[in-house]
Write a protein that holds these residues in place. Structure first.
Motif, PDB file in Angstrom:
ATOM      1  N   LEU A 303       0.919  -1.209   0.086  1.00  0.00           N
ATOM      2  CA  LEU A 303      -0.093  -0.127   0.020  1.00  0.00           C
ATOM      3  C   LEU A 303       0.937   1.327  -0.105  1.00  0.00           C
ATOM      4  O   LEU A 303       0.428   2.133  -0.685  1.00  0.00           O
ATOM      5  N   ALA A 304       1.998   1.197   0.794  1.00  0.00           N
ATOM      6  CA  ALA A 304       2.710   2.553   0.695  1.00  0.00           C
ATOM      7  C   ALA A 304       3.533   2.734  -0.628  1.00  0.00           C
ATOM      8  O   ALA A 304       3.567   3.803  -0.820  1.00  0.00           O
ATOM      9  N   GLY A 305       3.792   1.824  -1.192  1.00  0.00           N
ATOM     10  CA  GLY A 305       4.211   1.752  -2.844  1.00  0.00           C
ATOM     11  C   GLY A 305       3.214   2.450  -3.678  1.00  0.00           C
ATOM     12  O   GLY A 305       3.397   3.227  -4.478  1.00  0.00           O
ATOM     13  N   VAL A 306       1.987   1.821  -3.520  1.00  0.00           N
ATOM     14  CA  VAL A 306       0.965   2.289  -4.493  1.00  0.00           C
ATOM     15  C   VAL A 306       0.685   3.730  -4.126  1.00  0.00           C
ATOM     16  O   VAL A 306       0.494   4.529  -5.178  1.00  0.00           O
ATOM     17  N   LEU A 307       0.928   4.209  -2.879  1.00  0.00           N
ATOM     18  CA  LEU A 307       0.639   5.635  -2.545  1.00  0.00           C
ATOM     19  C   LEU A 307       1.791   6.575  -2.980  1.00  0.00           C
ATOM     20  O   LEU A 307       1.723   7.850  -2.654  1.00  0.00           O
ATOM     21  N   GLY A 308       2.682   5.779  -3.489  1.00  0.00           N
ATOM     22  CA  GLY A 308       3.870   6.799  -3.573  1.00  0.00           C
ATOM     23  C   GLY A 308       4.955   7.106  -2.686  1.00  0.00           C
ATOM     24  O   GLY A 308       5.604   8.157  -2.633  1.00  0.00           O
ATOM     25  N   PHE A 309       5.201   6.331  -1.644  1.00  0.00           N
ATOM     26  CA  PHE A 309       5.916   6.566  -0.488  1.00  0.00           C
ATOM     27  C   PHE A 309       7.100   5.826  -0.780  1.00  0.00           C
ATOM     28  O   PHE A 309       7.080   4.740  -1.307  1.00  0.00           O
ATOM     29  N   ALA A 310       8.461   6.314  -0.269  1.00  0.00           N
ATOM     30  CA  ALA A 310       9.481   5.883  -0.437  1.00  0.00           C
ATOM     31  C   ALA A 310       9.778   4.494   0.148  1.00  0.00           C
ATOM     32  O   ALA A 310      10.547   3.532  -0.028  1.00  0.00           O
ATOM     33  N   SER A 313       7.864   3.334   6.585  1.00  0.00           N
ATOM     34  CA  SER A 313       8.026   4.290   7.602  1.00  0.00           C
ATOM     35  C   SER A 313       7.472   5.617   7.270  1.00  0.00           C
ATOM     36  O   SER A 313       6.641   6.017   8.128  1.00  0.00           O
ATOM     37  N   ALA A 314       7.797   6.079   6.104  1.00  0.00           N
ATOM     38  CA  ALA A 314       7.202   7.285   5.539  1.00  0.00           C
ATOM     39  C   ALA A 314       5.582   7.092   5.594  1.00  0.00           C
ATOM     40  O   ALA A 314       4.982   8.101   5.951  1.00  0.00           O
ATOM     41  N   PHE A 315       5.086   6.120   4.992  1.00  0.00           N
ATOM     42  CA  PHE A 315       3.568   5.773   4.885  1.00  0.00           C
ATOM     43  C   PHE A 315       3.107   5.778   6.487  1.00  0.00           C
ATOM     44  O   PHE A 315       2.060   6.648   6.762  1.00  0.00           O
ATOM     45  N   TYR A 316       3.826   5.109   7.507  1.00  0.00           N
ATOM     46  CA  TYR A 316       2.942   5.157   8.816  1.00  0.00           C
ATOM     47  C   TYR A 316       3.125   6.520   9.387  1.00  0.00           C
ATOM     48  O   TYR A 316       2.177   6.918  10.017  1.00  0.00           O
ATOM     49  N   LYS A 317       4.208   7.192   9.221  1.00  0.00           N
ATOM     50  CA  LYS A 317       4.324   8.621   9.643  1.00  0.00           C
ATOM     51  C   LYS A 317       3.268   9.489   9.103  1.00  0.00           C
ATOM     52  O   LYS A 317       2.643  10.344   9.887  1.00  0.00           O
ATOM     53  N   ALA A 318       2.936   9.588   7.841  1.00  0.00           N
ATOM     54  CA  ALA A 318       1.955  10.342   7.158  1.00  0.00           C
ATOM     55  C   ALA A 318       0.579   9.967   7.665  1.00  0.00           C
ATOM     56  O   ALA A 318      -0.210  10.865   7.996  1.00  0.00           O
ATOM     57  N   PHE A 319       0.393   8.733   7.715  1.00  0.00           N
ATOM     58  CA  PHE A 319      -0.922   8.156   8.045  1.00  0.00           C
ATOM     59  C   PHE A 319      -1.368   8.729   9.393  1.00  0.00           C
ATOM     60  O   PHE A 319      -2.325   8.970   9.782  1.00  0.00           O
ATOM     61  N   THR A 326      -2.128   4.521  13.491  1.00  0.00           N
ATOM     62  CA  THR A 326      -1.394   3.586  12.517  1.00  0.00           C
ATOM     63  C   THR A 326      -2.381   3.017  11.442  1.00  0.00           C
ATOM     64  O   THR A 326      -3.843   3.142  12.117  1.00  0.00           O
ATOM     65  N   PRO A 327      -2.121   2.756  10.385  1.00  0.00           N
ATOM     66  CA  PRO A 327      -2.779   1.910   9.469  1.00  0.00           C
ATOM     67  C   PRO A 327      -3.646   0.817  10.134  1.00  0.00           C
ATOM     68  O   PRO A 327      -4.836   0.648   9.830  1.00  0.00           O
ATOM     69  N   GLY A 328      -2.822  -0.125  11.060  1.00  0.00           N
ATOM     70  CA  GLY A 328      -3.673  -1.207  11.626  1.00  0.00           C
ATOM     71  C   GLY A 328      -4.592  -0.708  12.665  1.00  0.00           C
ATOM     72  O   GLY A 328      -5.588  -1.640  12.593  1.00  0.00           O
ATOM     73  N   GLN A 329      -4.140   0.260  13.370  1.00  0.00           N
ATOM     74  CA  GLN A 329      -5.297   0.888  14.381  1.00  0.00           C
ATOM     75  C   GLN A 329      -6.603   1.203  13.588  1.00  0.00           C
ATOM     76  O   GLN A 329      -7.720   0.950  14.054  1.00  0.00           O
ATOM     77  N   TYR A 330      -6.445   1.976  12.536  1.00  0.00           N
ATOM     78  CA  TYR A 330      -7.471   2.610  11.812  1.00  0.00           C
ATOM     79  C   TYR A 330      -8.362   1.298  11.216  1.00  0.00           C
ATOM     80  O   TYR A 330      -9.382   1.127  11.318  1.00  0.00           O
ATOM     81  N   ARG A 331      -7.966   0.198  10.769  1.00  0.00           N
ATOM     82  CA  ARG A 331      -8.424  -0.972  10.069  1.00  0.00           C
ATOM     83  C   ARG A 331      -9.347  -1.625  11.254  1.00  0.00           C
ATOM     84  O   ARG A 331      -9.993  -2.348  10.987  1.00  0.00           O
ATOM     85  N   ALA A 332      -8.622  -1.896  12.272  1.00  0.00           N
ATOM     86  CA  ALA A 332      -9.226  -2.355  13.521  1.00  0.00           C
ATOM     87  C   ALA A 332     -10.401  -1.441  13.806  1.00  0.00           C
ATOM     88  O   ALA A 332     -11.516  -2.325  14.184  1.00  0.00           O
ATOM     89  N   LEU A 333     -10.481  -0.370  13.570  1.00  0.00           N
ATOM     90  CA  LEU A 333     -11.632   0.320  13.980  1.00  0.00           C
ATOM     91  C   LEU A 333     -12.640   0.282  12.981  1.00  0.00           C
ATOM     92  O   LEU A 333     -13.915   0.031  13.084  1.00  0.00           O
TER      93      LEU A 333
END
Length: 346
Positions: A303-310, A313-319, A326-333
């Protein structure tokens, strides 16, 4: 079909009139009173000015003495929205104002009790409904329009919606709902709720009593138009970015060329809308990430690659910056399991 700025689909006009027709009200006379030709509603893809829709809304509410158009067992008597806005205005923060609004709605409606739920930096307005029962989509969206629209007005800006879950089946028409609220609309869910960033709850109420009179004089047309603009430059840039893979997103010079503007002109026009190119890219990435997570995406590296993150960790920080989780916490919600910890309520 593109949604025109400042207009409402005749599909929503028909939805607003549905209960009035069932009860035998003279709908033709009502339409004539507000200057809306009945034949305009016969075109399936027709649209009417938001101002006319707002006038119809007010006239219909007055005729039925119900600002919820007969969609609940109890009437939302004429003047209820004004009273709700007045009590919310007295609160110091948006969170406190929202609590008052939801408490008032709980007193007004039967079988439709909203409450504010918060988990970390994510919040939701959850609707408690009787088991096995649900309202039609227009009823839910009307409630969200009143609550979210009032909250945006109190804040003085649009408050982004992360997603909406509804217990009812998807209606045949969704385009205006996507523009008014968000693209992330999900139907036939176990519960109905509206998700948003909890950080806005601590923001101050920025309106005055004098502004309230002007707001109520223009409602609901001002809510329908003020906090949406599908033809704005920012909206057109977001649509352009969504049409491309993130790897093909242009730099600012190329973007300026695509929209036939000098870079300085594009930057100035975006600034006038309170936007920046980086901010728009972040908005689209957030929308795409939330859509993929809602669909059950579990490979965060991909998913990080699809969104254009290097990197991940950059994806986690942005999300984390976008949603407070975090993406995992959001998915759990979004996809709770019996093992998930109980959410805390404010």
């Amino acid at each position: 079909m593109a949604v025109e700025k400042g207009t409402i689909s005749v599909q929503l006009v028909g939805e607003a009139l549905l209960e009035a027709r069932r009860r035998g009200l003279d709908v033709a006379a009502l339409l004539e009173r507000v200057g809306l030709p009945a034949q305009a509603l016969e075109r399936p893809y027709g649209r009417v000015p938001s101002a006319l829709y707002g006038q119809l809304w007010r006239a219909l509410a007055a005729s039925m003495d119900d600002e919820f158009f007969g969609m609940n067992a109890r009437r939302m008597k004429a003047g209820s929205f004004a009273f709700m806005a007045a009590i919310a205005l007295r609160e110091p923060t948006l969170g406190a104002a929202l609590e008052r609004v939801l408490a008032f709605c709980g007193l007004v409606f039967d079988g439709l009790s909203p409450r504010l739920v918060q988990q970390g930096s994510l919040a939701e307005i959850a609707l408690d409904e009787p088991d096995g029962q649900h309202s039609r989509a227009f009823a839910y969206f009307t409630l969200w329009l009143m609550v979210h629209g009032l909250l945006c007005w109190l804040a003085g800006r649009r408050l982004p919606i992360l997603g909406i879950d509804l217990r009812c089946p998807a209606p045949g028409y969704l385009e205006d709902y996507r523009v008014m609220f968000c693209d992330n609309l999900r139907f036939e869910r176990p519960s109905s709720r509206l998700l948003f960033n909890a950080d806005c709850l601590a923001q101050p109420v920025r309106r005055s009593e004098r502004e309230l009179k002007r707001f109520l004089a223009g409602a609901p047309a001002n809510i329908l138009v003020r906090y949406r603009d599908p033809q704005s430059l920012g909206a057109r840039i977001r649509a352009y970015l969504r049409s491309l893979s993130a790897a093909r997103w242009p730099d600012f010079e190329a973007l300026s060329s695509h929209f036939y503007m000098a870079p300085s002109t594009l930057r100035r026009k975006l600034a006038q809308e309170g936007q920046s190119y980086q901010g728009l890219k972040d908005q689209v990435r957030r929308e795409l990430a939330i859509t993929r997570l809602d669909a059950g995406e579990g490979d965060f590296v991909e998913l990080a690659g699809v969104l254009g993150f290097a990197d991940i960790s950059a994806f986690y920080k942005a999300f984390k910056k976008w949603t407070g989780s975090t993406p995992g916490q959001y998915r759990a919600l979004i996809h709770p399991t019996p093992d998930c910890p109980k959410r805390s309520e404010r």
